[in-house]
Design an enzyme around this catalytic site. Structure first.
Site, mmCIF file in Angstrom:
data_model
loop_
_atom_site.group_PDB
_atom_site.id
_atom_site.type_symbol
_atom_site.label_atom_id
_atom_site.label_comp_id
_atom_site.label_asym_id
_atom_site.label_seq_id
_atom_site.Cartn_x
_atom_site.Cartn_y
_atom_site.Cartn_z
ATOM 1 N N ASN A 162 2.209 13.644 4.346
ATOM 2 C CA ASN A 162 1.239 12.771 5.035
ATOM 3 C C ASN A 162 1.667 11.309 5.049
ATOM 4 O O ASN A 162 1.343 10.576 5.988
ATOM 5 C CB ASN A 162 -0.143 12.901 4.387
ATOM 6 C CG ASN A 162 -0.125 12.634 2.904
ATOM 7 O OD1 ASN A 162 0.504 13.367 2.145
ATOM 8 N ND2 ASN A 162 -0.767 11.572 2.473
ATOM 9 N N HIS A 178 -0.104 17.284 3.104
ATOM 10 C CA HIS A 178 -1.313 17.925 3.627
ATOM 11 C C HIS A 178 -0.980 19.335 4.120
ATOM 12 O O HIS A 178 0.080 19.554 4.729
ATOM 13 C CB HIS A 178 -1.846 17.161 4.851
ATOM 14 C CG HIS A 178 -2.460 15.827 4.541
ATOM 15 N ND1 HIS A 178 -2.702 15.359 3.268
ATOM 16 C CD2 HIS A 178 -2.911 14.852 5.381
ATOM 17 C CE1 HIS A 178 -3.253 14.158 3.343
ATOM 18 N NE2 HIS A 178 -3.389 13.823 4.608
ATOM 19 N N CYS A 184 -2.903 11.275 9.993
ATOM 20 C CA CYS A 184 -1.878 12.139 9.386
ATOM 21 C C CYS A 184 -2.104 13.624 9.676
ATOM 22 O O CYS A 184 -1.169 14.356 10.014
ATOM 23 C CB CYS A 184 -1.815 11.894 7.881
ATOM 24 S SG CYS A 184 -3.414 11.630 7.113
ATOM 25 N N ARG A 204 -10.523 17.664 0.907
ATOM 26 C CA ARG A 204 -9.604 16.909 0.031
ATOM 27 C C ARG A 204 -9.324 17.766 -1.197
ATOM 28 O O ARG A 204 -10.256 18.321 -1.795
ATOM 29 C CB ARG A 204 -10.285 15.597 -0.380
ATOM 30 C CG ARG A 204 -9.407 14.665 -1.172
ATOM 31 C CD ARG A 204 -8.360 14.005 -0.323
ATOM 32 N NE ARG A 204 -8.927 13.054 0.639
ATOM 33 C CZ ARG A 204 -8.229 12.540 1.647
ATOM 34 N NH1 ARG A 204 -6.968 12.867 1.844
ATOM 35 N NH2 ARG A 204 -8.809 11.692 2.488
ATOM 36 N N GLY A 225 -3.478 10.476 1.017
ATOM 37 C CA GLY A 225 -4.028 10.178 2.341
ATOM 38 C C GLY A 225 -5.116 9.117 2.279
ATOM 39 O O GLY A 225 -5.424 8.470 3.279
ATOM 40 N N GLY A 253 0.817 -1.220 0.000
ATOM 41 C CA GLY A 253 0.000 0.000 0.000
ATOM 42 C C GLY A 253 0.843 1.260 0.000
ATOM 43 O O GLY A 253 2.081 1.210 0.049
ATOM 44 N N VAL A 280 1.180 3.589 2.364
ATOM 45 C CA VAL A 280 1.950 3.761 3.605
ATOM 46 C C VAL A 280 2.994 2.644 3.731
ATOM 47 O O VAL A 280 4.152 2.902 4.070
ATOM 48 C CB VAL A 280 1.020 3.774 4.845
ATOM 49 C CG1 VAL A 280 1.833 3.838 6.123
ATOM 50 C CG2 VAL A 280 0.053 4.957 4.783
ATOM 51 N N ARG A 322 -7.051 3.862 18.172
ATOM 52 C CA ARG A 322 -6.465 5.146 18.619
ATOM 53 C C ARG A 322 -7.104 5.703 19.883
ATOM 54 O O ARG A 322 -6.427 6.272 20.729
ATOM 55 C CB ARG A 322 -6.574 6.198 17.510
ATOM 56 C CG ARG A 322 -5.654 5.933 16.346
ATOM 57 C CD ARG A 322 -5.869 6.992 15.284
ATOM 58 N NE ARG A 322 -5.129 6.692 14.078
ATOM 59 C CZ ARG A 322 -5.509 7.055 12.875
ATOM 60 N NH1 ARG A 322 -6.638 7.742 12.700
ATOM 61 N NH2 ARG A 322 -4.783 6.751 11.829
HETATM 62 N N1 LIG Z 1 -2.153 7.333 3.327
HETATM 63 C C1 LIG Z 1 -1.924 8.083 4.386
HETATM 64 O O1 LIG Z 1 -1.456 9.254 4.303
HETATM 65 C C2 LIG Z 1 -2.220 7.566 5.742
HETATM 66 C C3 LIG Z 1 -1.831 8.323 6.826
HETATM 67 C C4 LIG Z 1 -2.086 7.856 8.109
HETATM 68 C C5 LIG Z 1 -2.722 6.653 8.270
HETATM 69 N N2 LIG Z 1 -3.108 5.909 7.187
HETATM 70 C C6 LIG Z 1 -3.779 4.644 7.419
HETATM 71 O O2 LIG Z 1 -2.938 3.559 7.001
HETATM 72 C C7 LIG Z 1 -3.749 2.478 6.525
HETATM 73 C C8 LIG Z 1 -3.313 2.088 5.118
HETATM 74 O O3 LIG Z 1 -3.444 3.194 4.280
HETATM 75 P P1 LIG Z 1 -2.825 3.254 2.804
HETATM 76 O O4 LIG Z 1 -2.987 4.663 2.413
HETATM 77 O O5 LIG Z 1 -1.483 2.617 2.729
HETATM 78 O O6 LIG Z 1 -3.880 2.326 1.996
HETATM 79 P P2 LIG Z 1 -3.664 1.519 0.619
HETATM 80 O O7 LIG Z 1 -2.711 2.218 -0.269
HETATM 81 O O8 LIG Z 1 -5.030 1.235 0.122
HETATM 82 O O9 LIG Z 1 -2.978 0.146 1.091
HETATM 83 C C9 LIG Z 1 -3.632 -0.801 1.884
HETATM 84 C C10 LIG Z 1 -2.688 -1.971 2.145
HETATM 85 O O10 LIG Z 1 -3.299 -2.883 3.060
HETATM 86 C C11 LIG Z 1 -3.315 -4.189 2.486
HETATM 87 N N3 LIG Z 1 -4.465 -4.913 3.043
HETATM 88 C C12 LIG Z 1 -5.765 -4.551 3.009
HETATM 89 N N4 LIG Z 1 -6.513 -5.471 3.678
HETATM 90 C C13 LIG Z 1 -5.663 -6.416 4.163
HETATM 91 C C14 LIG Z 1 -5.810 -7.616 4.919
HETATM 92 N N5 LIG Z 1 -7.005 -8.036 5.317
HETATM 93 N N6 LIG Z 1 -4.698 -8.329 5.208
HETATM 94 C C15 LIG Z 1 -3.468 -7.933 4.803
HETATM 95 N N7 LIG Z 1 -3.261 -6.803 4.083
HETATM 96 C C16 LIG Z 1 -4.348 -6.058 3.768
HETATM 97 C C17 LIG Z 1 -3.360 -3.950 0.973
HETATM 98 O O11 LIG Z 1 -2.938 -5.079 0.261
HETATM 99 P P3 LIG Z 1 -3.232 -5.241 -1.350
HETATM 100 O O12 LIG Z 1 -2.258 -4.332 -2.057
HETATM 101 O O13 LIG Z 1 -2.936 -6.683 -1.582
HETATM 102 O O14 LIG Z 1 -4.653 -4.857 -1.567
HETATM 103 C C18 LIG Z 1 -2.348 -2.786 0.890
HETATM 104 O O15 LIG Z 1 -1.039 -3.290 1.016
HETATM 105 C C19 LIG Z 1 -5.193 2.962 6.665
HETATM 106 O O16 LIG Z 1 -5.695 2.537 7.893
HETATM 107 C C20 LIG Z 1 -5.061 4.463 6.641
HETATM 108 O O17 LIG Z 1 -6.134 5.113 7.288
HETATM 109 C C21 LIG Z 1 -2.861 6.346 5.937
#
Ligand SMILES: NC(=O)c1ccc[n+]([C@@H]2O[C@H](COP(=O)([O-])OP(=O)(O)OC[C@H]3O[C@@H](n4cnc5c(N)ncnc54)[C@H](OP(=O)(O)O)[C@@H]3O)[C@@H](O)[C@H]2O)c1
Length: 336
Positions: free
Chosen positions: A315, A242, A129, A235, A160, A13, A15, A100
């Site tokens: 972020n 951000h 974030c 957004r 994000g 993903g 992050v 959290r």
């Molecule tokens: N993006 C930000 O700026 C940010 C900041 C703070 C917090 N967060 C939090 O961090 C988390 C991830 O965000 P992201 O932006 O990285 O999302 P993302 O790009 O959609 O990535 C999600 C990741 O989780 C994996 N995944 C989903 N369901 C799963 C499961 N059941 N078992 C194992 N792996 C699983 C996905 O795998 P696949 O690739 O195989 O689908 C992918 O690797 C969220 O909770 C988000 O709120 C994000």
């Protein structure tokens, strides 16, 4: 530092990928590394420090030899998986909203409350974030002159939301330039060339979950449940970084000059505030800057003892992956 066995869960993903980059940049002391994602990504190869690692799915026993697991997979899967994983004596640093606000789970920004890390019972939560960058900028003000009230408006990048949103903005921009129809799948409206005053779900009180996260998490991190904060989260069509416009009413008077000095001497902050040279924090600057950037510091003339400032941070890095890796570093500097 002691070497540990690490797992990155959500490694494919937005992050998770950034976490791997940061672990590599920091030369994080690890013995072994395991990468997990969903069935869709099983078998994918990811290069880390010149070696190929294969992405796997989580099964019973996947974490038996893991010390620290960095989770970034979203609230619903985290809620289900993390309580099972910590039974295997793993410390989980979770990026989602799942734990959290749980009173037994420390919510940590290492520049603010590093000692809370050691109060964990298996789970340490990484804040949202937009919360991380805001509290880093507010903490020195809170400690020095006290805060009466905060009004914050956010301008948040699509990263994000995750990798699907980055792809959606890219596709909409390309389709727009090629006079093709724009399709909105991740967001309820077109995000290219637009601003959506809507992040996460709406509640009956008219606020979104993102706005309530900012309010509740800030109170928990600053350990002040009576703090008055109101928020609007939007957004914007920016890929990374951000921005936040923050209005702060303080308890004691502080001038913009004094505030600049105070923030410049505070951990994790860089003051960029030279309007005469068009210098102020920008999302584009956050690509190569891990600090929380603060600028446009000025008096709010509409009331007593109030100031405005503009705060920008990356972020995916300080807002997520870097904060989590800094927590992991503190854990191994000072093992229980
Ligand atoms: N993006 C930000 O700026 C940010 C900041 C703070 C917090 N967060 C939090 O961090 C988390 C991830 O965000 P992201 O932006 O990285 O999302 P993302 O790009 O959609 O990535 C999600 C990741 O989780 C994996 N995944 C989903 N369901 C799963 C499961 N059941 N078992 C194992 N792996 C699983 C996905 O795998 P696949 O690739 O195989 O689908 C992918 O690797 C969220 O909770 C988000 O709120 C994000």
């Amino acid at each position: 530092m002691e070497k540990v066995n690490v797992a990155v869960v959500g490694a494919t993903g937005a992050v998770g990928r950034e976490m791997l980059k940061i672990l590599e940049e920091k030369d994080f002391p690890f013995n072994s590394l395991k990468l997990f994602a969903t069935e869709k990504s099983k078998g994918k190869k990811i290069n880390f420090k010149g070696q190929q690692y294969t992405v796997d799915t989580i099964k019973k026993g996947s974490f038996t030899d893991v010390d620290i697991a960095l989770f970034s997979i979203g609230s619903t899967p985290s809620k289900k998986l993390v309580p099972e994983v910590i039974k295997e004596n793993v410390i989980v640093i979770d990026n989602s909203n799942a734990f959290r606000m749980d009173e037994n789970v420390p919510l940590v920004v290492p520049e603010i409350n590093p000692d809370d890390i050691y109060k964990h019972q298996g789970i340490i939560a990484n804040p949202n974030c937009s919360t991380i960058q805001m509290v880093i900028a507010l903490k020195p003000i809170y400690d020095q002159v006290g805060i009466e009230r905060i009004v914050v408006s956010t301008y948040q990048a699509v990263s994000g939301t995750g990798k699907a949103a980055i792809d959606e903005l890219e596709k909409q921009v390309t389709d727009f330039i090629n006079a093709r129809e724009l399709k909105a799948e991740v967001y309820p409206h077109q995000i290219a060339f637009n601003v959506l005053p809507h992040i996460d779900i709406f509640f009956d009180n008219g606020y979104t979950r993102e706005e309530l996260k900012l309010i509740r998490e800030s109170k928990k991190i600053l350990t002040d449940s009576s703090l008055r904060i109101t928020a609007t989260a939007a957004r914007i069509p920016v890929f990374y970084g951000h921005a936040e416009s923050i209005n702060i009413e303080t308890k004691k008077e502080i001038s913009p000059e004094e505030l600049k000095e105070l923030l410049a001497d505070s951990p994790g902050i860089e003051v960029i505030d030279n309007p005469a040279r068009d210098e102020y924090p920008l999302p584009t600057l956050s690509e190569n800057n891990d600090k929380v950037m603060v600028g446009r510091i000025r008096k709010d003339f509409s009331t007593e003892k109030a100031l405005n400032m503009w705060v920008v941070a990356n972020n995916l890095r300080k807002g997520a992956a870097l904060n989590a890796v800094q927590i992991a570093e503190k854990l191994i500097e000072n093992p229980l």
